[in-house]
Design a protein around this motif. Sequence first.
Motif, short mmCIF file in Angstrom:
data_model
loop_
_atom_site.label_atom_id
_atom_site.label_comp_id
_atom_site.label_asym_id
_atom_site.label_seq_id
_atom_site.Cartn_x
_atom_site.Cartn_y
_atom_site.Cartn_z
N ALA A 1 0.86 -1.19 0.00
CA ALA A 1 0.00 0.00 0.00
C ALA A 1 0.89 1.24 0.00
O ALA A 1 2.07 1.17 0.34
CB ALA A 1 -0.89 -0.02 1.24
N ASP A 2 0.34 2.37 -0.39
CA ASP A 2 1.11 3.61 -0.45
C ASP A 2 1.77 3.92 0.89
O ASP A 2 2.91 4.36 0.95
CB ASP A 2 0.23 4.78 -0.87
N GLU A 3 1.04 3.68 1.98
CA GLU A 3 1.57 3.95 3.31
C GLU A 3 2.77 3.04 3.61
O GLU A 3 3.79 3.48 4.13
CB GLU A 3 0.49 3.74 4.37
N GLN A 4 2.67 1.78 3.24
CA GLN A 4 3.78 0.84 3.44
C GLN A 4 4.97 1.22 2.58
O GLN A 4 6.11 1.18 3.03
CB GLN A 4 3.34 -0.58 3.11
N ARG B 1 12.47 2.99 6.72
CA ARG B 1 12.44 4.05 7.73
C ARG B 1 11.96 3.48 9.05
O ARG B 1 11.22 2.51 9.09
CB ARG B 1 11.51 5.18 7.30
N PHE B 2 12.36 4.12 10.11
CA PHE B 2 11.87 3.73 11.43
C PHE B 2 10.45 4.26 11.61
O PHE B 2 10.14 5.38 11.20
CB PHE B 2 12.75 4.31 12.54
#
Length: 59
Positions: free
Chosen positions: A5-8, A14-15
């Motif tokens: 997904a875009d969020e993933q 990144r942390f």
Amino acid sequence: MEFPADEQAGAYGRFVEEPTRPETERFFYLDDMDRRLIGKRRVITTVWVSRCSCARSGT
């Protein structure tokens, strides 16, 4: 195959939140064994690069 997904995708590499000091030390602390392994690889790389340079220059 599923794409993230875009969020993933945006969070990849990144942390999620700032790591704690113990977490940072666990990932970035080099003990004596780590330093020996790095030293061995550094020597091997240096020798390889020197040989490549000599081969190019014809010496």
